[in-house]
Design an enzyme around this catalytic site. Structure first.
Site, PDB file in Angstrom:
ATOM      1  N   ARG A  26     -18.857  -5.639   4.246  1.00 54.66           N
ATOM      2  CA  ARG A  26     -17.568  -5.984   4.863  1.00 54.66           C
ATOM      3  C   ARG A  26     -16.824  -4.726   5.291  1.00 54.66           C
ATOM      4  O   ARG A  26     -16.686  -4.431   6.476  1.00 54.66           O
ATOM      5  CB  ARG A  26     -16.735  -6.838   3.866  1.00 54.66           C
ATOM      6  CG  ARG A  26     -15.533  -7.530   4.496  1.00 54.66           C
ATOM      7  CD  ARG A  26     -14.319  -6.641   4.657  1.00 54.66           C
ATOM      8  NE  ARG A  26     -13.866  -6.030   3.414  1.00 54.66           N
ATOM      9  CZ  ARG A  26     -12.949  -5.066   3.371  1.00 54.66           C
ATOM     10  NH1 ARG A  26     -12.394  -4.607   4.481  1.00 54.66           N
ATOM     11  NH2 ARG A  26     -12.592  -4.529   2.220  1.00 54.66           N
ATOM     12  N   ASP A  27     -16.374  -3.931   4.338  1.00 51.49           N
ATOM     13  CA  ASP A  27     -15.585  -2.740   4.680  1.00 51.49           C
ATOM     14  C   ASP A  27     -16.441  -1.764   5.477  1.00 51.49           C
ATOM     15  O   ASP A  27     -15.954  -1.106   6.413  1.00 51.49           O
ATOM     16  CB  ASP A  27     -15.090  -2.073   3.381  1.00 51.49           C
ATOM     17  CG  ASP A  27     -13.781  -1.328   3.554  1.00 51.49           C
ATOM     18  OD1 ASP A  27     -13.419  -1.015   4.695  1.00 51.49           O
ATOM     19  OD2 ASP A  27     -13.123  -1.044   2.539  1.00 51.49           O
ATOM     20  N   HIS A 221     -10.076   0.802  -5.397  1.00 56.33           N
ATOM     21  CA  HIS A 221     -10.783   0.790  -4.110  1.00 56.33           C
ATOM     22  C   HIS A 221     -10.477   2.114  -3.409  1.00 56.33           C
ATOM     23  O   HIS A 221      -9.456   2.256  -2.746  1.00 56.33           O
ATOM     24  CB  HIS A 221     -10.249  -0.410  -3.308  1.00 56.33           C
ATOM     25  CG  HIS A 221     -10.842  -0.599  -1.951  1.00 56.33           C
ATOM     26  ND1 HIS A 221     -11.772  -1.575  -1.665  1.00 56.33           N
ATOM     27  CD2 HIS A 221     -10.615   0.032  -0.770  1.00 56.33           C
ATOM     28  CE1 HIS A 221     -12.084  -1.537  -0.376  1.00 56.33           C
ATOM     29  NE2 HIS A 221     -11.396  -0.578   0.193  1.00 56.33           N
ATOM     30  N   HIS A 223     -11.302   5.200  -0.828  1.00 57.53           N
ATOM     31  CA  HIS A 223     -12.030   5.781   0.298  1.00 57.53           C
ATOM     32  C   HIS A 223     -12.138   7.274  -0.006  1.00 57.53           C
ATOM     33  O   HIS A 223     -11.331   7.832  -0.748  1.00 57.53           O
ATOM     34  CB  HIS A 223     -11.304   5.484   1.612  1.00 57.53           C
ATOM     35  CG  HIS A 223     -11.478   4.044   2.040  1.00 57.53           C
ATOM     36  ND1 HIS A 223     -12.349   3.658   3.010  1.00 57.53           N
ATOM     37  CD2 HIS A 223     -10.912   2.901   1.586  1.00 57.53           C
ATOM     38  CE1 HIS A 223     -12.315   2.339   3.156  1.00 57.53           C
ATOM     39  NE2 HIS A 223     -11.437   1.843   2.305  1.00 57.53           N
ATOM     40  N   CYS A 254     -11.310   1.519   7.986  1.00 56.09           N
ATOM     41  CA  CYS A 254     -10.545   0.366   8.438  1.00 56.09           C
ATOM     42  C   CYS A 254     -10.208   0.592   9.903  1.00 56.09           C
ATOM     43  O   CYS A 254      -9.608   1.614  10.250  1.00 56.09           O
ATOM     44  CB  CYS A 254      -9.270   0.178   7.621  1.00 56.09           C
ATOM     45  SG  CYS A 254      -8.283  -1.183   8.259  1.00 56.09           S
ATOM     46  N   ASN A 263     -15.905   4.381   2.256  1.00 53.92           N
ATOM     47  CA  ASN A 263     -15.554   4.136   0.860  1.00 53.92           C
ATOM     48  C   ASN A 263     -16.342   5.082  -0.044  1.00 53.92           C
ATOM     49  O   ASN A 263     -17.352   5.664   0.366  1.00 53.92           O
ATOM     50  CB  ASN A 263     -15.961   2.717   0.466  1.00 53.92           C
ATOM     51  CG  ASN A 263     -15.124   1.659   1.133  1.00 53.92           C
ATOM     52  OD1 ASN A 263     -15.328   1.349   2.280  1.00 53.92           O
ATOM     53  ND2 ASN A 263     -14.170   1.130   0.407  1.00 53.92           N
TER      54      ASN A 263
HETATM   55  P1  HMG Z   1      -1.959 -12.933  14.998  1.00 49.68           P
HETATM   56  O1  HMG Z   1      -2.309 -12.473  16.351  1.00 49.68           O
HETATM   57  O2  HMG Z   1      -0.548 -12.726  14.507  1.00 49.68           O
HETATM   58  O3  HMG Z   1      -2.411 -14.434  14.811  1.00 49.68           O
HETATM   59  O4  HMG Z   1      -2.975 -12.187  14.006  1.00 49.68           O
HETATM   60  P2  HMG Z   1      -1.529 -15.763  14.870  1.00 49.68           P
HETATM   61  O5  HMG Z   1      -1.272 -16.221  13.489  1.00 49.68           O
HETATM   62  O6  HMG Z   1      -0.366 -15.555  15.794  1.00 49.68           O
HETATM   63  O7  HMG Z   1      -2.560 -16.762  15.611  1.00 49.68           O
HETATM   64  C1  HMG Z   1      -2.968 -16.506  16.946  1.00 49.68           C
HETATM   65  C2  HMG Z   1      -4.261 -17.239  17.255  1.00 49.68           C
HETATM   66  O8  HMG Z   1      -5.319 -16.717  16.433  1.00 49.68           O
HETATM   67  C3  HMG Z   1      -4.199 -18.735  16.945  1.00 49.68           C
HETATM   68  O9  HMG Z   1      -5.027 -19.378  17.948  1.00 49.68           O
HETATM   69  C4  HMG Z   1      -4.891 -18.870  15.627  1.00 49.68           C
HETATM   70  O10 HMG Z   1      -5.519 -20.132  15.411  1.00 49.68           O
HETATM   71  C5  HMG Z   1      -5.948 -17.783  15.717  1.00 49.68           C
HETATM   72  P3  HMG Z   1      -4.331 -20.216  19.127  1.00 49.68           P
HETATM   73  O11 HMG Z   1      -3.530 -21.270  18.438  1.00 49.68           O
HETATM   74  O12 HMG Z   1      -3.485 -19.218  19.872  1.00 49.68           O
HETATM   75  O13 HMG Z   1      -5.527 -20.688  19.901  1.00 49.68           O
HETATM   76  N1  HMG Z   1      -6.281 -17.301  14.373  1.00 49.68           N
HETATM   77  C6  HMG Z   1      -7.521 -17.249  13.863  1.00 49.68           C
HETATM   78  N2  HMG Z   1      -8.733 -17.548  14.350  1.00 49.68           N
HETATM   79  C7  HMG Z   1      -9.783 -17.390  13.524  1.00 49.68           C
HETATM   80  N3  HMG Z   1      -9.686 -16.966  12.237  1.00 49.68           N
HETATM   81  C8  HMG Z   1      -8.489 -16.644  11.712  1.00 49.68           C
HETATM   82  C9  HMG Z   1      -7.356 -16.783  12.546  1.00 49.68           C
HETATM   83  N4  HMG Z   1      -6.056 -16.554  12.332  1.00 49.68           N
HETATM   84  C10 HMG Z   1      -5.390 -16.868  13.441  1.00 49.68           C
HETATM   85  N5  HMG Z   1      -8.406 -16.236  10.445  1.00 49.68           N
HETATM   86  C11 HMG Z   1      -4.162 -12.156  11.921  1.00 49.68           C
HETATM   87  C12 HMG Z   1      -2.821 -12.339  12.601  1.00 49.68           C
HETATM   88  C13 HMG Z   1      -3.943 -12.033  10.439  1.00 49.68           C
HETATM   89  C14 HMG Z   1      -5.050 -13.338  12.241  1.00 49.68           C
HETATM   90  C15 HMG Z   1      -4.833 -10.844  12.485  1.00 49.68           C
HETATM   91  O14 HMG Z   1      -3.924  -9.806  12.349  1.00 49.68           O
HETATM   92  C16 HMG Z   1      -6.114 -10.472  11.808  1.00 49.68           C
HETATM   93  O15 HMG Z   1      -7.119 -11.174  11.893  1.00 49.68           O
HETATM   94  N6  HMG Z   1      -6.134  -9.291  11.078  1.00 49.68           N
HETATM   95  C17 HMG Z   1      -7.294  -8.857  10.354  1.00 49.68           C
HETATM   96  C18 HMG Z   1      -7.352  -7.357  10.288  1.00 49.68           C
HETATM   97  C19 HMG Z   1      -8.510  -6.915   9.427  1.00 49.68           C
HETATM   98  O16 HMG Z   1      -9.441  -7.658   9.147  1.00 49.68           O
HETATM   99  N7  HMG Z   1      -8.466  -5.635   8.963  1.00 49.68           N
HETATM  100  C20 HMG Z   1      -9.499  -5.080   8.138  1.00 49.68           C
HETATM  101  C21 HMG Z   1      -9.482  -5.616   6.725  1.00 49.68           C
HETATM  102  S1  HMG Z   1      -8.257  -4.864   5.681  1.00 49.68           S
HETATM  103  C22 HMG Z   1      -9.016  -3.419   5.069  1.00 49.68           C
HETATM  104  O17 HMG Z   1     -10.052  -3.033   5.540  1.00 49.68           O
HETATM  105  C23 HMG Z   1      -8.403  -2.724   3.880  1.00 49.68           C
HETATM  106  C24 HMG Z   1      -9.166  -2.972   2.574  1.00 49.68           C
HETATM  107  O18 HMG Z   1     -10.509  -2.509   2.671  1.00 49.68           O
HETATM  108  C25 HMG Z   1      -8.454  -2.261   1.398  1.00 49.68           C
HETATM  109  C26 HMG Z   1      -8.131  -0.787   1.689  1.00 49.68           C
HETATM  110  O19 HMG Z   1      -9.052   0.001   1.976  1.00 49.68           O
HETATM  111  O20 HMG Z   1      -6.950  -0.456   1.597  1.00 49.68           O
HETATM  112  C27 HMG Z   1      -9.224  -4.470   2.233  1.00 49.68           C
HETATM  113 MG    MG Z   2     -11.123  -0.443   2.381  1.00 54.05          MG
END
Ligand code: HMG
Ligand code: MG
Length: 314
Positions: A26-27, A221, A223, A254, A263
């Protein structure tokens, strides 16, 4: 040292066993420039399980446009059914109810929501303020708990943020407590850009304990941007933490956090833990072979020191 294993010399006051929460699929893969084929991802997870990892974060049910690298979650997850039936936990990232619907429709039993200790990263990663993201998670966690689905709460930028600089401990503790109050079973403290140092880790853990978050609920967690991940891990173990996130071969980062590199490499972690006589259940040889195989698929060598050292010996 023989056969690629460290000499075992235990140190005092460390846990006898550590659970590794493997995040490479995933990450790691969310940050690749190219999209890895679903079959390669499936084989990666199968190999990680065969190497003895028992918690393997499989993918994310986020918006496919935000993380195209993991847009094949629907295709991948069913291909891992045999791994799950064998008892391996396969958590998946879920930011909102739409993500939860998609994950539970495929039978996911472990999810992770992911919050931020800073406003800038909350906006960039989730298109929400910190409090709006907590409000977005609230029904996700409530529904998951009703269905007895295990919930991990990630908290990013626990030590420093590329836009806001150092992050005060009290700011992190507020959001950490809010995630626990929503009903998360587990909290993973993210050093998203790898700037933490060991004293900072211990200070945050101590403050969380003081505010009622027990060490038993906390994972770390790290990095490895500044080469501090193993030192920080040791500091966390000394504090009593027994869940450590790591990524096979040191893949990771990320896409929404500038300067986030890989990581902590799982192999580097396992080398240290086994040297300390701490059980992990992981076969370091099989794991290293997996990371070498994945590095070939990605077309560049693994950044893990241990992978490099062990694969050069062969
Ligand atoms: P948004 O644009 O604000 O979405 O994104 P929304 O809520 O306004 O919805 C817009 C449209 O997207 C809608 O469709 C929803 O249905 C659709 P419409 O009605 O317009 O046709 N939608 C989705 N479709 C599929 N799956 C979904 C989904 N949600 C909404 N889940 C949102 C908000 C949260 C969705 C977006 O910002 C997003 O997906 N962000 C993910 C970012 C991400 O994955 N980042 C990496 C992971 S975090 C990380 O790596 C850190 C970590 O490792 C820890 C660390 O290291 O610190 C965990
Ligand atoms: Mg991470």
């Amino acid at each position: 040292m023989a056969d690629g294993l460290p000499m075992e010399v235990p140190a005092q006051d460390l846990p006898p066993r550590v659970r590794i929460h493997e995040v490479g699929a995933r990450d790691g893969l969310q940050n690749e420039k190219t999209v890895v084929p679903t079959e390669v991802k499936a084989e990666f997870v199968h190999r990680l399980a065969a190497a003895g990892l028992t918690t393997i974060e499989a993918t994310s049910f986020v918006h496919p446009k935000w993380v195209p690298q993991l847009a094949d979650a629907e295709q991948l997850f069913p291909q891992l059914a045999d791994v799950r039936s064998a008892g391996v936990a396969l958590p998946v990232l879920v930011p909102n109810e739409r993500g939860l619907d998609r994950a539970v429709a495929l039978g996911a039993r472990r999810i992770a929501v992911f919050g931020s200790a800073t406003e800038t990263f909350a906006r960039r990663n989730l298109n929400r303020t910190v409090d709006e993201s907590l409000a977005m998670f609230e029904p996700v966690v409530a529904r998951a708990r009703d269905d007895k689905v295990h919930v991990r709460g990630y908290l990013s930028m626990c030590f420093g943020d590329p836009w806001e600089g150092p992050v005060p401990v009290h700011q992190v503790v507020r959001v950490a407590k809010a995630l626990m109050d929503l009903g998360c079973d587990e909290l993973s403290l993210g050093d998203t850009i790898g700037v933490a140092t060991p004293g900072h880790v211990q200070a945050l853990l101590a403050q969380l304990n003081e505010e009622g978050v027990p060490t038993s609920a906390i994972g770390v967690h790290f990095h490895d941007t500044y080469g501090q991940a193993l030192a920080n891990t040791l500091a966390a173990l000394q504090h009593g933490v027994t869940t450590v996130d790591a990524s096979a071969g040191g893949l990771g980062g990320c896409p929404y956090a500038k300067s986030a590199t890989g990581n902590l490499a799982t192999e580097d972690l396992v080398w240290m833990l086994h040297g300390l006589g701490i059980e992990t259940g992981v076969d370091l040889g099989l794991l290293t072979a997996t990371s070498v195989w994945m590095a070939e698929r990605l077309g560049r060598p693994s950044p893990s020191r241990t992978v490099r050292a062990l694969s050069h010996k062969e």
